[in-house]
Enzyme design. Sequence first.
Site, PDB file in Angstrom:
ATOM      1  N   TYR A  60      39.338  36.929  43.060  1.00 24.26           N
ATOM      2  CA  TYR A  60      38.065  37.644  43.058  1.00 24.26           C
ATOM      3  C   TYR A  60      38.276  38.996  43.726  1.00 24.26           C
ATOM      4  CZ  TYR A  60      33.101  38.478  44.338  1.00 24.26           C
ATOM      5  OH  TYR A  60      31.848  39.004  44.531  1.00 24.26           O
TER       6      TYR A  60
ATOM      7  N   LYS B   7      38.051  37.458  38.467  1.00 22.68           N
ATOM      8  CA  LYS B   7      36.745  38.115  38.441  1.00 22.68           C
ATOM      9  C   LYS B   7      36.914  39.417  39.203  1.00 22.68           C
ATOM     10  CE  LYS B   7      32.305  38.859  40.054  1.00 22.68           C
ATOM     11  NZ  LYS B   7      31.704  39.361  41.294  1.00 22.68           N
TER      12      LYS B   7
END
Length: 301
Positions: free
Chosen positions: A138, A167
């Site tokens: 992330y 992400k």
Amino acid sequence: MKYAPIHGVIVPMLTPLTADDRLDRAATGALIDFLLARGVAGLFPLGTTGEGPLLTNAERMQFASWVVEQAAGRVPVIIHTGTITTSETIALTRHALQIGADAVAIVPPYFYKLDDTALYAHFAAVAEAVPDMPIYLYNNPGVTPNVLTTELVIQLASDFENIVGLKDSSGSLATLFAARGLKGGQFNTASGPDGLIMAGQAIGLDACVAGNANFVPELVVGIYDAVRRDDLAAARALQAQLDEVRRLAGDGRSLSMFKGLCARRGVPIGDVRAPLRRESAEAVDVCWQALQALSVLPVSS
């Protein structure tokens, strides 16, 4: 490890709180049902939009359990388990595995600046400690000084079977584009900024993680669907509408505004935890009226 990539709109869920600042189980179920009825493809609780860093680890575990239970397998649930320490990140990741979450996402540790050697060691320790849990890297430089470079993402994905996706909320699509072909094309790629949803899908990313989808999920799902059916004119028009929504509602700079707008959609979920600032009812009403004037909201909420 077999893990099916998620395709579609993933919602970084807001965290419902009661008036006395406790987690609200009933409102959590109502929010999940609202989102799933409108076509979202996945849930991502306890990240930035979900006030994860403002909750205790015990609260994070409780809320994660509720989301998995109330989603009931209808869509994948990716729990954010990143913390400032490696040991706590491992503990939260183990808990996510125990409760049946589909995956976790881990932001790099915040506050202290780490070099790539230390970052690699952090993610390696988590991946090795919980080898049966799919992990999303992330990247979010807005909340941590530690950036996941393209080279580091590729190295981690290559070295650990259970690192299955990325992400990226950096505002750049370069690393996501480079990562699309990892793991035989099965590496799951999801853009973060809501202004890049159409662009991300146009370059072949799998998913988007969109904070505004908490209160306008239909609009965000519409952008994704339009690109997927190669209707770029419709996608551009919908992205322009979402950009106006972002301008009016603050694009996540005020989570209190997001929560107030959810209430206007018929899903009251309380307000934010201090030190986040709470919006006045008048400010939410002004924003709500402006959004209605855009005609981007359904006639019926």
